[in-house]
Design a protein around this motif. Structure first.
Motif, PDB file in Angstrom:
ATOM      1  N   GLU A 171     -10.924   5.557  -9.312  1.00 58.74           N
ATOM      2  CA  GLU A 171     -10.169   6.544 -10.095  1.00 58.74           C
ATOM      3  C   GLU A 171      -8.791   6.052 -10.515  1.00 58.74           C
ATOM      4  O   GLU A 171      -8.354   6.301 -11.642  1.00 58.74           O
ATOM      5  N   THR A 172      -8.086   5.351  -9.648  1.00 61.75           N
ATOM      6  CA  THR A 172      -6.725   4.932  -9.973  1.00 61.75           C
ATOM      7  C   THR A 172      -6.662   3.544 -10.609  1.00 61.75           C
ATOM      8  O   THR A 172      -5.595   3.118 -11.035  1.00 61.75           O
ATOM      9  N   ALA A 173      -7.791   2.852 -10.679  1.00 64.41           N
ATOM     10  CA  ALA A 173      -7.814   1.519 -11.290  1.00 64.41           C
ATOM     11  C   ALA A 173      -7.815   1.637 -12.808  1.00 64.41           C
ATOM     12  O   ALA A 173      -8.323   2.604 -13.371  1.00 64.41           O
ATOM     13  N   TYR A 174      -7.277   0.636 -13.477  1.00 68.51           N
ATOM     14  CA  TYR A 174      -7.241   0.659 -14.949  1.00 68.51           C
ATOM     15  C   TYR A 174      -8.645   0.704 -15.537  1.00 68.51           C
ATOM     16  O   TYR A 174      -8.872   1.311 -16.588  1.00 68.51           O
ATOM     17  N   TYR A 175      -9.612   0.076 -14.861  1.00 67.88           N
ATOM     18  CA  TYR A 175     -10.978   0.058 -15.385  1.00 67.88           C
ATOM     19  C   TYR A 175     -11.718   1.371 -15.120  1.00 67.88           C
ATOM     20  O   TYR A 175     -12.841   1.559 -15.585  1.00 67.88           O
ATOM     21  N   GLY A 176     -11.071   2.271 -14.349  1.00 64.76           N
ATOM     22  CA  GLY A 176     -11.660   3.591 -14.124  1.00 64.76           C
ATOM     23  C   GLY A 176     -10.780   4.695 -14.662  1.00 64.76           C
ATOM     24  O   GLY A 176     -10.886   5.846 -14.236  1.00 64.76           O
ATOM     25  N   ALA A 177      -9.890   4.359 -15.615  1.00 60.46           N
ATOM     26  CA  ALA A 177      -8.932   5.337 -16.136  1.00 60.46           C
ATOM     27  C   ALA A 177      -9.630   6.475 -16.867  1.00 60.46           C
ATOM     28  O   ALA A 177     -10.757   6.343 -17.350  1.00 60.46           O
ATOM     29  N   VAL A 239      -0.868  -1.375  -4.302  1.00 58.36           N
ATOM     30  CA  VAL A 239      -0.295  -0.514  -5.340  1.00 58.36           C
ATOM     31  C   VAL A 239      -1.295   0.611  -5.557  1.00 58.36           C
ATOM     32  O   VAL A 239      -2.381   0.398  -6.100  1.00 58.36           O
ATOM     33  N   GLU A 240      -0.938   1.807  -5.114  1.00 62.31           N
ATOM     34  CA  GLU A 240      -1.891   2.912  -5.156  1.00 62.31           C
ATOM     35  C   GLU A 240      -1.254   4.167  -5.740  1.00 62.31           C
ATOM     36  O   GLU A 240      -0.098   4.483  -5.436  1.00 62.31           O
ATOM     37  N   ARG A 241      -2.049   4.859  -6.567  1.00 63.28           N
ATOM     38  CA  ARG A 241      -1.592   6.148  -7.107  1.00 63.28           C
ATOM     39  C   ARG A 241      -2.221   7.280  -6.305  1.00 63.28           C
ATOM     40  O   ARG A 241      -3.427   7.265  -6.035  1.00 63.28           O
ATOM     41  N   GLU A 242      -1.406   8.230  -5.941  1.00 62.14           N
ATOM     42  CA  GLU A 242      -1.900   9.392  -5.200  1.00 62.14           C
ATOM     43  C   GLU A 242      -2.778  10.242  -6.109  1.00 62.14           C
ATOM     44  O   GLU A 242      -2.467  10.463  -7.279  1.00 62.14           O
ATOM     45  N   HIS A 243      -3.893  10.725  -5.559  1.00 58.62           N
ATOM     46  CA  HIS A 243      -4.844  11.514  -6.337  1.00 58.62           C
ATOM     47  C   HIS A 243      -4.176  12.715  -7.004  1.00 58.62           C
ATOM     48  O   HIS A 243      -3.367  13.419  -6.394  1.00 58.62           O
ATOM     49  N   ASN A 246       1.020  11.336 -10.483  1.00 53.80           N
ATOM     50  CA  ASN A 246       1.418  10.050 -11.038  1.00 53.80           C
ATOM     51  C   ASN A 246       2.466   9.378 -10.153  1.00 53.80           C
ATOM     52  O   ASN A 246       3.354   8.664 -10.635  1.00 53.80           O
ATOM     53  N   THR A 247       2.330   9.609  -8.842  1.00 54.68           N
ATOM     54  CA  THR A 247       3.170   8.937  -7.855  1.00 54.68           C
ATOM     55  C   THR A 247       2.466   7.658  -7.415  1.00 54.68           C
ATOM     56  O   THR A 247       1.365   7.692  -6.867  1.00 54.68           O
ATOM     57  N   ILE A 248       3.106   6.527  -7.695  1.00 57.83           N
ATOM     58  CA  ILE A 248       2.549   5.218  -7.367  1.00 57.83           C
ATOM     59  C   ILE A 248       3.352   4.624  -6.214  1.00 57.83           C
ATOM     60  O   ILE A 248       4.561   4.425  -6.324  1.00 57.83           O
ATOM     61  N   THR A 249       2.663   4.358  -5.114  1.00 52.88           N
ATOM     62  CA  THR A 249       3.321   3.821  -3.924  1.00 52.88           C
ATOM     63  C   THR A 249       3.005   2.336  -3.774  1.00 52.88           C
ATOM     64  O   THR A 249       1.839   1.933  -3.841  1.00 52.88           O
ATOM     65  N   ILE A 250       4.071   1.556  -3.579  1.00 51.08           N
ATOM     66  CA  ILE A 250       3.933   0.108  -3.388  1.00 51.08           C
ATOM     67  C   ILE A 250       4.311  -0.206  -1.948  1.00 51.08           C
ATOM     68  O   ILE A 250       5.406   0.142  -1.489  1.00 51.08           O
ATOM     69  N   GLU A 251       3.406  -0.849  -1.228  1.00 51.72           N
ATOM     70  CA  GLU A 251       3.650  -1.198   0.168  1.00 51.72           C
ATOM     71  C   GLU A 251       3.263  -2.649   0.414  1.00 51.72           C
ATOM     72  O   GLU A 251       2.496  -3.244  -0.352  1.00 51.72           O
ATOM     73  N   GLY A 252       3.819  -3.214   1.510  1.00 47.74           N
ATOM     74  CA  GLY A 252       3.447  -4.568   1.887  1.00 47.74           C
ATOM     75  C   GLY A 252       4.590  -5.550   1.786  1.00 47.74           C
ATOM     76  O   GLY A 252       5.768  -5.161   1.783  1.00 47.74           O
ATOM     77  N   THR A 253       4.226  -6.828   1.688  1.00 45.23           N
ATOM     78  CA  THR A 253       5.229  -7.893   1.687  1.00 45.23           C
ATOM     79  C   THR A 253       5.011  -8.858   0.536  1.00 45.23           C
ATOM     80  O   THR A 253       3.873  -9.101   0.113  1.00 45.23           O
ATOM     81  N   ILE A 254       6.110  -9.433   0.060  1.00 52.25           N
ATOM     82  CA  ILE A 254       6.056 -10.477  -0.967  1.00 52.25           C
ATOM     83  C   ILE A 254       7.109 -11.530  -0.606  1.00 52.25           C
ATOM     84  O   ILE A 254       8.265 -11.204  -0.340  1.00 52.25           O
ATOM     85  N   PRO A 255       6.716 -12.793  -0.560  1.00 50.75           N
ATOM     86  CA  PRO A 255       7.665 -13.842  -0.159  1.00 50.75           C
ATOM     87  C   PRO A 255       8.724 -14.109  -1.238  1.00 50.75           C
ATOM     88  O   PRO A 255       8.476 -13.920  -2.427  1.00 50.75           O
ATOM     89  N   VAL A 260       5.361 -13.375  -9.776  1.00 46.65           N
ATOM     90  CA  VAL A 260       5.332 -11.933 -10.011  1.00 46.65           C
ATOM     91  C   VAL A 260       3.910 -11.414  -9.817  1.00 46.65           C
ATOM     92  O   VAL A 260       2.948 -11.981 -10.354  1.00 46.65           O
ATOM     93  N   GLU A 261       3.780 -10.363  -9.047  1.00 51.86           N
ATOM     94  CA  GLU A 261       2.488  -9.702  -8.840  1.00 51.86           C
ATOM     95  C   GLU A 261       2.303  -8.644  -9.921  1.00 51.86           C
ATOM     96  O   GLU A 261       3.215  -7.858 -10.195  1.00 51.86           O
ATOM     97  N   LYS A 262       1.125  -8.612 -10.545  1.00 56.80           N
ATOM     98  CA  LYS A 262       0.866  -7.672 -11.627  1.00 56.80           C
ATOM     99  C   LYS A 262      -0.324  -6.793 -11.284  1.00 56.80           C
ATOM    100  O   LYS A 262      -1.361  -7.284 -10.831  1.00 56.80           O
ATOM    101  N   GLU A 263      -0.167  -5.506 -11.514  1.00 59.59           N
ATOM    102  CA  GLU A 263      -1.252  -4.548 -11.313  1.00 59.59           C
ATOM    103  C   GLU A 263      -1.251  -3.561 -12.474  1.00 59.59           C
ATOM    104  O   GLU A 263      -0.199  -3.242 -13.028  1.00 59.59           O
ATOM    105  N   TRP A 264      -2.453  -3.087 -12.823  1.00 59.33           N
ATOM    106  CA  TRP A 264      -2.583  -2.048 -13.841  1.00 59.33           C
ATOM    107  C   TRP A 264      -3.159  -0.808 -13.165  1.00 59.33           C
ATOM    108  O   TRP A 264      -4.166  -0.891 -12.460  1.00 59.33           O
TER     109      TRP A 264
END
Length: 487
Positions: A171-177, A239-243, A246-255, A260-264
């Motif tokens: 549901e939250t993926a660009y390919y399931g928009a 990178v997840e959108r709450e059901h 349109n609140t998108i939460t980014i969690e985790g680590t990046i060195p 650049v990390e890209k998500e749709w």
């Protein structure tokens, strides 16, 4: 133990080949058959899986090899081959999608005393720059203030946003928009109904990463809980959108110094997303809105102020098929339903698609068709029917547009190589295969055309189901097509 399993597999394959193959005698057939049988019998990734394979001559349509060619299998995105062919047949190469602006009320002293309407008619390619152009046209009419609401009209299609079998996890993926007649894309990849999120590491350890969204808008809310870690640390981001938000939460680590990390991310309510972008464009052109953003139909007494047209279908097919865009596929299904049956729904659109399949010489009664993209795990098509479609469309006047839109093997340019840009780069196959890829969980598929070493063209359809690893399926597909290319 593995050798014993392979012996059993060889026995199963040999029975399958004996029962299911139709081979037309010529000097190369025996060698080709033996090479393809060897692939099927030796690949451990096919143990417990199903392989539907159909190879035809592009010259006369005769089947020169098949394995379980009439077995119905999940096609994944090879379903888009049907959708594209039906759309070209029904809508035509020059078909465009329009977006219209209407006004209700009169303009006095540079003020529109009434509502402004943005009516979408299925354009999947609208960008922020298009809304800027629309705002510029409103500005040229001398309007500086809208004393009313900004209304989004998406009634060209129905209000069913997801296809019948879309997995909830997509549901939250660009390919399931969500699918809407009024929507927007973030970039010229035209990932319709989604937003692009870029995550860049902070300068120092423990800094929050820098987050950029495209297009820039406050329609989505970013909650950044990620942190920057040492240079040799682990990159692990979600990178997840709450059901239903349109609140998108980014969690985790990046060195530090990581790429650049890209998500749709697919947005919730693409209609309001598009109207919000339009409102931003109006504001940037000095046009103020006193009312609110709402949805509703254009009233009969409203007057048309401006109309924007998309690129023609012949050009739209390029990002659709090259990049395998699911939302384009489902929009085309609804557009066919609207144009032919007066209703922009999956029910009517799929009925049109099935009729066109009959007109194109294949048999939809042998298939299960639940959507236009192939994201459904219920869709079922045989490889023989897919290869037959690819043979029959060669006779159509729109065939060159169809062929041009298929990914071209081993060509780096995204809008040329598409989903095959990193595959089949060896001299035998690079630039000689035009084919549609397909991937869903446990499924990999590839169907299209290969120009052989001897100067002939072969049509192929490879449907691999019940795989434990789809990436291994792709290697098998490439191996099969390489054998064909060397003929």
């Amino acid at each position: 133990m593995l050798k014993k399993g392979l012996v059993i597999l060889c026995m199963v394959i040999s029975v399958s080949v004996a029962d299911n193959q139709t081979v037309f005698a010529n000097e190369n057939t025996s060698s080709l058959r033996n090479q393809l049988n060897q692939v099927l019998s030796s690949e451990s990734a096919l143990q417990g899986a199903m392989a539907g394979i159909s190879i035809r001559s592009a010259a006369d349509g005769n089947i020169i090899y098949q394995n379980q060619g009439d077995l119905r299998l999940r096609p994944a995105s090879n379903m888009k081959l049907l959708t594209a062919a039906a759309a070209l047949s029904v809508l035509g190469e020059t078909h465009t999608f329009s977006t219209e602006i209407y006004a209700e009320g009169q303009v006095k002293k540079q003020t529109l005393k009434g509502n402004l309407f943005l009516k979408g008619k299925g354009d999947p390619t609208l960008l922020k720059t298009d809304f800027d152009k629309m705002a510029e046209e409103i500005q040229k009419l001398g309007i500086k203030k809208i004393k009313g609401d900004l209304m989004g009209d998406d009634s060209w299609y129905d209000d069913v946003r997801y296809s019948l079998d879309l997995p909830w996890s997509d549901e939250t993926a660009y390919y399931g928009a969500q699918v809407s007649a009024l929507t927007a894309s973030p970039t010229t990849d035209y990932d319709t109904g989604s937003i692009k999120v870029e995550i860049q590491p902070g300068i120092h350890r423990w800094d929050k990463p820098i987050v950029k969204i495209t297009p820039r808008t406050d329609y989505v809310k970013i909650v950044n809980k990620a942190i920057t870690v040492q240079e040799d640390g682990r990159k692990k981001l979600t990178v997840e959108r709450e059901h239903a938000t349109n609140t998108i939460t980014i969690e985790g680590t990046i060195p530090m110094k990581a790429k650049v990390e890209k998500e749709w991310v697919g947005v919730w309510n693409p209609t309001r997303y598009a109207v919000t972008l339009f409102q931003q464009s109006l504001a940037n052109h000095g046009i103020t809105l006193t009312g609110k953003i709402k949805t509703g139909r254009v009233p009969e007494n409203a007057r048309k102020l401006y109309i924007h047209h998309s690129m023609p279908l012949s050009k739209l097919l390029v990002p659709f098929l090259k990049l395998s865009n699911n939302v384009h596929a489902e929009g085309l299904v609804k557009e066919m339903g609207k144009v032919v049956k007066g209703e922009g729904s999956w029910e009517k659109g799929l009925a049109v698609l099935k009729t066109e399949m009959t007109n194109l010489g294949v048999n939809p009664s042998t298939m299960v068709i639940r959507d236009g993209s192939g994201i459904s795990h219920v869709d079922l098509i045989s490889s023989n029917q897919l290869s037959l479609l690819l043979w029959n469309v060669q006779k159509k006047k729109w065939y060159s547009s169809y062929l041009n839109a298929l990914p071209l093997s081993g060509i780096h340019d995204k809008m040329v190589g598409g989903s095959l840009r990193n595959r089949m780069k060896n001299p035998d196959t690079q630039g000689r295969v035009r084919a549609k890829t397909g991937t869903i969980s446990t499924v990999s598929s590839l169907s299209g055309y290969v120009h052989t070493k001897s100067g002939k063209t072969l049509i192929f359809s490879i449907l691999l189901n019940n795989l434990l690893d789809e990436s291994k399926g792709k290697k098998i597909e490439d191996k099969i097509v390489s054998i064909l290319a060397r003929q």
